[in-house]
Every structure is written in structure tokens, then in C-alpha cells.
Design an enzyme around this catalytic site. Structure first.
Site, PDB file in Angstrom:
ATOM      1  CG  HIS A   1      -4.849 -15.938 -40.535  1.00 46.74           C
ATOM      2  ND1 HIS A   1      -4.763 -16.244 -39.239  1.00 46.74           N
ATOM      3  CD2 HIS A   1      -3.919 -16.786 -41.281  1.00 46.74           C
ATOM      4  CE1 HIS A   1      -3.509 -16.637 -38.832  1.00 46.74           C
ATOM      5  NE2 HIS A   1      -3.041 -17.110 -40.161  1.00 46.74           N
TER       6      HIS A   1
ATOM      7  CE  LYS B   1     -11.469  -4.777 -32.339  1.00 46.35           C
ATOM      8  NZ  LYS B   1     -11.141  -6.069 -32.209  1.00 46.35           N
ATOM      9  NE  ARG B   2      -4.764  -1.778 -40.598  1.00 44.75           N
ATOM     10  CZ  ARG B   2      -3.917  -1.965 -41.771  1.00 44.75           C
ATOM     11  NH1 ARG B   2      -2.662  -2.599 -41.324  1.00 44.75           N
ATOM     12  NH2 ARG B   2      -4.159  -1.659 -42.800  1.00 44.75           N
TER      13      ARG B   2
ATOM     14  CE  LYS C   1      -9.987  -5.715 -37.663  1.00 42.46           C
ATOM     15  NZ  LYS C   1      -9.909  -6.918 -36.946  1.00 42.46           N
TER      16      LYS C   1
ATOM     17  CB  THR D   1      -5.176 -12.258 -31.148  1.00 42.85           C
ATOM     18  OG1 THR D   1      -4.867 -11.246 -32.117  1.00 42.85           O
ATOM     19  CG2 THR D   1      -5.070 -13.725 -31.893  1.00 42.85           C
TER      20      THR D   1
ATOM     21  CE  LYS E   1      -2.523  -9.733 -28.346  1.00 43.52           C
ATOM     22  NZ  LYS E   1      -2.448  -8.763 -29.557  1.00 43.52           N
TER      23      LYS E   1
HETATM   24  C1  26V Z   1      -4.709  -9.767 -46.413  1.00 41.51           C
HETATM   25  C2  26V Z   1      -3.775  -9.361 -47.575  1.00 41.51           C
HETATM   26  C3  26V Z   1      -4.257  -9.472 -48.728  1.00 41.51           C
HETATM   27  C4  26V Z   1      -3.020  -9.248 -49.728  1.00 41.51           C
HETATM   28  C5  26V Z   1      -2.326  -8.199 -49.500  1.00 41.51           C
HETATM   29  C6  26V Z   1      -1.684  -8.235 -48.063  1.00 41.51           C
HETATM   30  C7  26V Z   1      -2.660  -8.765 -47.209  1.00 41.51           C
HETATM   31  C8  26V Z   1      -2.245  -8.814 -45.697  1.00 41.51           C
HETATM   32  C9  26V Z   1      -3.134  -9.236 -44.905  1.00 41.51           C
HETATM   33  C10 26V Z   1      -4.053  -9.827 -45.240  1.00 41.51           C
HETATM   34  C11 26V Z   1      -5.450 -10.154 -44.138  1.00 41.51           C
HETATM   35  C12 26V Z   1      -4.997 -11.157 -43.237  1.00 41.51           C
HETATM   36  C13 26V Z   1      -6.022 -11.545 -42.628  1.00 41.51           C
HETATM   37  C14 26V Z   1      -5.690 -11.301 -40.974  1.00 41.51           C
HETATM   38  O1  26V Z   1      -4.960 -10.541 -40.547  1.00 41.51           O
HETATM   39  N1  26V Z   1      -6.732 -11.932 -40.337  1.00 41.51           N
HETATM   40  C15 26V Z   1      -6.852 -11.928 -38.793  1.00 41.51           C
HETATM   41  O2  26V Z   1      -6.034 -12.962 -38.380  1.00 41.51           O
HETATM   42  C16 26V Z   1      -6.105 -12.908 -36.870  1.00 41.51           C
HETATM   43  C17 26V Z   1      -5.164 -14.045 -36.659  1.00 41.51           C
HETATM   44  O3  26V Z   1      -5.735 -15.415 -36.782  1.00 41.51           O
HETATM   45  C18 26V Z   1      -7.489 -13.198 -36.259  1.00 41.51           C
HETATM   46  O4  26V Z   1      -7.249 -12.997 -34.866  1.00 41.51           O
HETATM   47  C19 26V Z   1      -8.275 -11.914 -37.038  1.00 41.51           C
HETATM   48  O5  26V Z   1      -9.558 -12.006 -36.623  1.00 41.51           O
HETATM   49  C20 26V Z   1      -8.115 -11.916 -38.454  1.00 41.51           C
HETATM   50  O6  26V Z   1      -8.919 -10.737 -38.867  1.00 41.51           O
END
Ligand code: 26V
Length: 797
Positions: A353, A534-535, A540, A642, A646
Site C-alpha cells: 500500500h 485525508k490524513r 498529499k 479511495t 467516493k
Molecule cells: C504504515 C505504518 C507503519 C508502521 C506503523 C503503523 C503503520 C500504519 C499504517 C501505515 C501506512 C499504510 C499505508 C497506507 O495507508 N496506504 C494507503 O492505502 C490506501 C489503500 O490501498 C491507498 O488508497 C492510499 O493511497 C495509501 O496511501
């Protein structure tokens, strides 16, 4: 199945019975909470039957099951969603009205289950709903965090975090399963006994299951979301308690519970925190033990596991599943290592992701070996097996490098399929993230473009538009979203366009009222609602958006009587608590809002709104009311997005870069219905090679120079004029995300937006085309594709 025999009276009887016997409340004394619980239990009763039926069918037909392992499930509220999917909404509204209760108010009393950070967690929730709708036998496995994502407040315009407390009230949707529990080992050491490795753990924790049924559209199928709560294996030290040492007596309990206490709120930078690794193993080991128990209840040959079990790893967070499955097969079930490795690989899929290097998980071998000593051995064996089997593997490729375990490489090597989440992103996964592994394993990396569930994000969240759609093309589009194409022939007709505009306006009026109540700002529902939610992340580029807002403000002030299109700029989103630059951007947006919203010269022509604590429920208000969808990330950085989907479904054209799924949105909707701007992913790479790129871009743009000058002079922070010196300096000298280089193009595209909006008829046509052509972005399409290409599972419906 939609229960046609249910009437408001019958539902009322159920509600009254729950109010009396489940909650022990007399109607005259019942609070909104009591009514919500009573209604939730009455609705839940209707889910249980289809849920049992689905489970029974899966057992009876010995179906292959999907197991979706995710550290995050951002499910939000469940009452209205369940009611909608059961087709009981109108009946529920009437039943509650009969008690003098407002269904809407009751729905909004439910706290969000915020067990996720953002896109990755919300995607998992949409996937659960689509798997249920499609009759794909599936379990979601996650952690039952006591505290989900923090609550956000603004103090003096700055983000302040407070703990979230969703389990403070009873959670009516879950069933505790104390009998479904597993022991999770940690630490200790590995001994060799009779030539076999034996892990002697130093600590153990119990994982207890809590099941939430997930009901699909029209109640035809239901799956289970199984969340694990951590409990101590040794209960309580009675001897210490009796000695009066109460704190020490409760120590084992407190220690264990920290494991499921809180969701990690940082999705930006990876930090090698031991507790996080323990959480990941806790989820994964509990899930795998549960999977093997279920499998062995009916089968005895573990080599056939991949025929019956598909396990999807949502990012690398559960990537310990590879070594853990091997450990269970080898250490507990006596399988040979190589056979265990192939068996595990046959089951496992890995979804990537993010490409951001700072978010990729790597554990110091010291930490990893300390928490999971047996897995450290297994990881090294996997790595040497891979090196041996693929001798052309370059020396710099591998799972363990520079005293770190790289979870991406581990997940890749242990999966039979690896997927990205949009066409562009999957391409970049091949070319930039895993180029050597792609060469060694051609065909393993595939694309699965994300989607969102149209039940929650259109049918439920946007009733005016959903009603218009059904009136125009009939029923059935909810589970066959390509049918929205049937709207296209109507887009040319003025009455349809006006009806489309009326639906949008109803949502905008509702949002204006909410903004007035929550933010104390009056906004006109006739203004263009421009939304970025979004975050908060540098990539972004909320910064680009607020800088352009200031430039627009300057233009209006230069000619206040001009034919301006009134705009409401809406922001929503949280920053990771430790992400200083993101927090500065939040502060700036709030500072700019305070100045612009109080400017009598621009008045209603421009407002900036930033409601605190953006979450799923807030998105459900904002998305249906949006005119314009802001998807402006630096090209190559947003894996998919995503939210963009929406907005499209809800008839908001995108202003955006060629990034993530925007590329596919543009392709589906057509360039005439999309405001494209900015550098492409390739141009971004080339542009960065010029160390002077930002300075050159700023010097070439008078509007941008003016904006940066105003911020630097303290125009938006008069009490502290140097507040944003660091931020302005970064734009000039360390503009990694190319805010400056894309500024003029963005500013021009916003001008195009104004011109299009000023022609109401043209705008309505564009908006309606976005809805009509959004069918591809249903998560049903995504899940069908995972079922065919990765899981090898068929629908039970
Ligand atoms: C990374 C980490 C690093 C370790 C600690 C906890 C943690 C939690 C989340 C993440 C990042 C996750 C990456 C993420 O959310 N990616 C998003 O995924 C979406 C669904 O596929 C996508 O639409 C977004 O573009 C993407 O940024």
C-alpha cells in the site's frame, strides 16, 4: 434476504422487548443510548440467521475460505449500514418515530469504530462488506483495540490529541467468544532437543476472540470480523494481593492488556517499536492458530492447505505470517521445512500500500530475535533457501540485510501473489520497489485497483442521489454498479440535470447547517464546495491547496466586485502526533481560515472550514455535499487513494494529478470531466534532479511569491510573525514534494474549475457524468478480481 414480512409494528415489538429485557429500561426513562441499543439489538437479531446459514453452508460444502489479516479495520458506525443492507431502513425510521424517536439522531449517537488510520484500514472495511455481498466465504482478522485512532481538537489552531474511547459504551455488534482463545508466545530462547528446534517462550499472552457479523447487501450472506483482545495467561497474583500489594498483583494483567490497548497512530514514519512488533505477532499467530484449528476439524493433510485456505496480508504488518505458518507446520505438526515453505506460499498473498521508503517496515535483527527468537531462525532459513534456489539473486537483495529484517522482501518471497492497489502504483512496485524480485519472479506482481462499497458510500450516505438513481434506472445498481452507465443517456436532458443538482443542493444545505452548528461559520449552499479530506501528509500537499487559497483570496481582494464564483474550501484530516511538519500545515490552515473568514472585503466569496476530528462519519457528511474533489498528491506518491472514488460516485469532479487511481478515474470519466494538472511521476523524478527547481518555480510565479511573502511577514500569524519562517524556508529550499513546481498549474486549473462552475448546466453535466462512469470503482469489482486472480475462491451465492 430482505424480510418482506417485517412491519414497523413487528420491529417495534422487538425494540420494546430489548428495551425492557436486554437493557432493563422503562420507555419513559430511556435515553437516546438506550433506544440506540434496543434498536441495534433488534437489527442484530435479523443478522444472526443469515450469518449462521452462511457459516453452515461453508462447512457443509467444504468451501475454500479467505482470511484477510489486517492491523486496521476502519469500520465506522454499523447501525445504519446493517439496517440499509437488510433493506429495513424505512421500517426502522417508522418504528422509531412510533416511539417518538428520530432515527437519524439515534444513528448519530453511535461512536465510530476507528480501528484504523486511513486508507488502508477503510479499504479493509469496504472489502469485508463486498466479500459479504458477493458471498465470498471470508474472515477478517484484526485487533480489538480498546482505543482507536486519537480524537483531534484544535487549540489556538494547533492539533491536540486525546484518547479515543469507543468501548466506553457497550458495543452491541460483537459477540465475545471467550472459548475461542489461543496462547501467544513471546521471547525466551530456542533449544535443540533430539535434533529438533524447540522454542521455550519467556512470556505468553492469551488472545480472545470477539466476533462481529458483517452482513452483505440484501442480507444474502454474512461473514465474520474476528478481533482479538489480549488477556493475561496467568490471571492474578492472589498472594501479592493478600499481602496488600494491589498494583503488583495486577501486573500480569496490565502487561498483557497493553497489547490490544491502542492503535499506533503513525502511518508516516516507521519506528521499530517492540510493542508494535508484538501486536503484529499477536494478531498473526492468533489468526493462524485459528485457521489451522478450523482446517484440522475437517481435514488431516496439511499439505492440501492451499486448496482450502487463502490468507491475504494487508501490507507487511502481518508479514510474520510466513515464518509463523512455517513454524506451526514444522514445529507443531512435524512437516519438513521446504514442504512447509511451499505450503505457506500457496496460501499467502501480499498487498503493498505504499512506496514511501520511510513507511516500509524493517526490524532490527536484535529486536526481532529478542521478541521472536524462533522466527529469526526461520527467516534466515527462508532467506538462504531463496538465495540457493535463485542463484542469480544479486548480493544486495535479501530479507536480512545490514542487521535488519526487511518485511517487504519477506512478504514478497513468502507470497504466491503480490499486488499493488492501482495501475500506476503496481507499475512502480515492479519498477522501483522490487525490480530484482520482479525479474526473479515474473508474473508474481499483479495489479488490483482499489474500490469502495457503493452501499455505504452512495446508497446510505447520499439518499437524495440514491433515490434519483433508482427513479431513473431502477433498482439493482447497488450490487451491479456498472449499471450507473444507464444514467448517461439522461445526462443530456435538462430535467435530469436539474434533479441531479437538486440532490446535490439538499446535501449542501444539510452540510451548511452542520458547519454553522459545529464551526460557527455561515456558508452559502450555493457556493462551490471544494473538499480535501485525508490524513495530513506532505506528499498529499494540503500545503499546495492552502497556498493556492491565499492566492485566490489575493485575486478577489484586487477586484472585489469581479464576477467571482463563491467558494467554500473544506479541509479535514489528522496528523500523526509526532509529524511536526504536518502539524505546522494544520496550524497554517487554521490561521489562514481565521483571517479569511473575518475579511469583510471577500465575505461570502471565500470561506475556509476545517472541522476537527475528521473520521468515517464526517466523510459520510462531506462527500455527498462536495462539488470538487481535491486529489493533488505529488505524482508517484499516492498508491491509489479511495476518497477520490467516493467523490466521483457522489458526483464531484476531481481536480488532480496523474497519481494513484486518479489515472484510472480520468480514463473512465474522460478528460472533459476532470481537472488535470501538474507534473507526471516521470517529470517529478527529472525535476528533482535540478537542485534549483523550487527557487526557479517561485521566481517564475508572482502569485506564489506574494503568498510566500505574506506568510513570511506574519500576515496570518500577527501575534507571532516568524511562526512560519521554517515552513516558508522549506518551500524555497527543501521542496521535496514539488509544491512550488506545481503551483501555477494548480492555480490555473482552479481557474478552469471556476469557469466550469459558473456555467451551471455544464457543471451539472460533468458532475452527473462522474457518477454515471464510477461503476469500475465498486469494491465488488476489486473483490471479484482478488477471488479470481489471487484467492481461487468462488461465490457461494
Ligand atoms: C504504515 C505504518 C507503519 C508502521 C506503523 C503503523 C503503520 C500504519 C499504517 C501505515 C501506512 C499504510 C499505508 C497506507 O495507508 N496506504 C494507503 O492505502 C490506501 C489503500 O490501498 C491507498 O488508497 C492510499 O493511497 C495509501 O496511501
Amino acid at each position: 434476504m430482505n424480510d418482506l414480512s417485517l412491519t414497523p409494528n413487528l420491529l417495534q415489538a422487538d425494540i420494546a422487548r430489548h428495551l425492557t429485557f436486554t437493557l432493563g429500561k422503562d420507555a419513559p426513562n430511556a435515553s437516546i443510548y438506550d433506544w440506540r441499543m434496543a434498536l441495534s439489538f433488534a437489527i442484530r437479531d435479523r443478522i444472526v440467521e443469515p450469518w449462521f446459514a452462511s457459516t453452515r453452508r461453508t462447512w457443509a460444502e467444504d468451501r475454500k475460505r479467505v482470511y484477510y489479516l489486517s492491523m486496521e479495520f476502519l469500520i465506522g458506525r454499523l447501525l445504519e449500514d446493517a439496517t440499509t443492507n437488510l433493506g429495513l431502513r424505512d421500517i426502522a425510521v417508522e418504528a422509531m418515530a412510533g416511539f417518538g424517536q428520530d432515527f437519524r439522531a439515534i444513528v448519530e449517537d453511535e461512536p465510530d469504530a476507528a480501528l484504523g488510520n486511513g486508507g488502508l484500514g477503510r479499504l479493509a472495511a469496504c472489502f469485508m462488506e463486498s466479500m459479504a455481498t458477493l458471498g465470498c466465504p471470508a474472515y477478517g482478522y484484526g485487533i480489538r483495540y480498546e482505543h482507536g485512532l486519537f480524537r483531534q481538537r484544535f487549540e489556538g489552531g494547533q492539533q491536540v490529541e486525546t484518547p479515543e474511547d469507543w468501548l466506553n459504551q457497550a458495543h452491541p455488534w460483537e459477540f465475545a467468544r471467550p472459548e475461542s482463545a489461543y496462547t501467544i508466545p513471546f521471547k525466551g530462547h530456542v533449544e535443540t532437543r533430539d535434533g529438533r528446534e524447540v522454542w521455550v517462550p519467556g512470556e505468553t499472552v492469551r488472545a480472545e476472540a470477539h466476533d462481529t457479523p458483517v452482513i452483505g447487501w440484501q442480507g444474502k450472506w454474512a461473514n465474520t470480523l474476528r478481533l482479538w483482545a489480549a488477556k493475561p495467561t496467568t490471571l492474578f497474583d492472589l498472594e501479592r494481593f493478600n499481602r496488600g500489594d494491589y498494583a503488583a498483583a495486577a501486573e500480569p494483567e496490565a502487561l498483557a492488556r497493553t497489547l490490544s490497548r491502542v492503535l499506533y497512530p503513525d502511518d508516516t514514519t516507521y519506528q521499530g517499536k517492540e510493542l508494535r512488533l508484538k501486536q503484529e505477532f499477536f494478531l498473526t499467530s492468533a489468526a493462524l492458530q485459528d485457521i489451522l484449528r478450523r482446517y484440522l476439524a475437517k481435514h488431516d493433510d496439511l499439505r492440501a492447505l492451499p486448496k482450502h485456505v487463502a490468507i491475504q496480508m494487508n501490507d507487511t504488518h502481518p508479514a510474520i505470517a510466513g515464518p509463523e505458518l512455517i513454524r506451526l507446520l514444522v514445529d507443531e505438526h512435524g512437516m519438513a521445512f521446504d514442504e512447509a515453505l511451499e505450503t505457506a506460499r500457496g496460501c499467502l498473498g501480499y498487498t503493498n500500500h505504499t512506496l514511501l521508503p520511510e513507511a516500509l517496515e524493517r526490524w532490527a535483527t536484535f529486536t526481532f530475535g529478542n521478541v521472536l527468537p524462533r522466527h529469526m531462525q526461520i527467516v534466515e532459513r527462508i532467506d538462504s533457501w531463496h538465495r540457493r534456489t535463485y542463484p542469480s539473486r544479486p548480493h544486495y537483495v535479501g530479507i536480512v540485510k545490514h542487521h535488519e529484517v526487511r518485511m517487504g522482501e519477506l512478504a514478497f518471497i513468502m507470497a504466491h501473489k503480490v499486488n499493488g492497489v492501482s495501475a500506476l502504483h503496481s507499475d512502480l512496485v515492479k519498477k522501483n520497489l522490487f525490480p530484482e524480485l520482479e525479474r526473479l519472479h515474473p508474473g508474481r506482481i499483479i495489479n488490483q485497483t482499489n474500490g469502495v462499497t457503493p452501499r455505504r458510500w452512495l446508497k446510505m450516505a447520499n439518499r437524495p442521489l440514491a433515490t434519483l438513481i433508482t427513479d431513473t434506472i431502477g433498482e439493482g445498481w447497488e450490487a451491479d454498479l456498472d449499471r450507473l452507465r444507464g444514467l448517461e443517456p439522461h445526462v443530456g436532458s435538462r430535467p435530469f440535470r436539474e434533479a441531479f443538482g437538486a440532490a446535490k443542493r439538499a446535501n449542501k444545505v444539510a452540510l451548511s447547517n452542520w458547519i454553522a452548528a459545529e464551526c460557527g461559520v455561515k456558508v452559502s449552499p450555493d457556493a462551490l464546495f471544494d473538499v480535501q479530506i485525508k490524513r495530513i501528509h506532505e506528499y498529499k500537499r494540503q500545503l499546495l491547496n492552502i497556498l493556492e487559497t491565499i492566492a485566490h483570496w489575493n485575486k478577489i481582494r484586487g477586484n472585489p466586485k469581479g464576477p467571482w464564483v463563491p467558494r467554500v474550501k473544506i479541509f479535514g484530516g489528522k496528523s500523526a502526533p509526532g509529524y511536526a511538519v504536518a502539524k505546522e500545515i494544520i496550524h497554517l490552515i487554521n490561521d489562514v481560515a481565521a483571517v479569511i473568514n473575518n475579511d469583510p472585503v471577500t465575505g461570502d466569496l471565500l470561506k475556509v472550514i476545517y472541522p476537527p476530528n475528521y473520521n468515517v462519519s464526517m466523510a459520510e457528511r462531506l462527500v455527498p455535499a462536495a462539488d470538487l474533489s481535491e486529489q493533488i498528491s505529488t505524482a508517484g506518491k499516492e498508491a491509489s487513494g479511495t476518497g477520490n472514488m467516493k467523490f466521483m460516485m457522489n458526483g464531484a469532479p476531481t481536480i488532480g494529478t496523474l497519481d494513484g487511481a486518479n489515472v484510472e478515474i480520468l480514463q473512465e470519466v474522460g478528460a472533459e470531466n476532470f481537472f488535470l494538472f501538474g507534473l507526471t511521476a516521470e517529470e517529478v523524478m527529472r525535476r528533482r534532479e535540478d537542485p534549483e527547481h523550487a527557487r526557479k518555480a517561485i521566481e517564475a510565479s508572482q502569485p506564489l511569491q506574494d503568498v510566500l511573502q505574506m506568510i513570511a511577514e506574519g500576515r496570518f500569524s500577527p501575534g507571532q510573525p516568524d511562526r512560519y519562517h521554517g515552513l516558508v524556508h522549506r518551500v524555497w529550499h527543501h521542496d521535496y514534494f514539488l509544491v512550488a513546481s506545481d503551483f501555477d498549474a494548480f492555480h490555473a486549473a482552479q481557474g478552469e474549475v471556476d469557469r466550469a462552475y459558473a456555467d451551471r448546466d455544464r457543471w451539472l453535466g460533468m458532475a452527473a457524468m462522474n457518477t454515471a462512469r464510477s461503476g469500475f470503482f465498486s469494491s465488488d469489482r476489486t473483490i471479484r478480481s482478488y477471488m479470481d486472480d489471487i484467492w481461487g475462491v468462488t461465490s457461494a451465492l
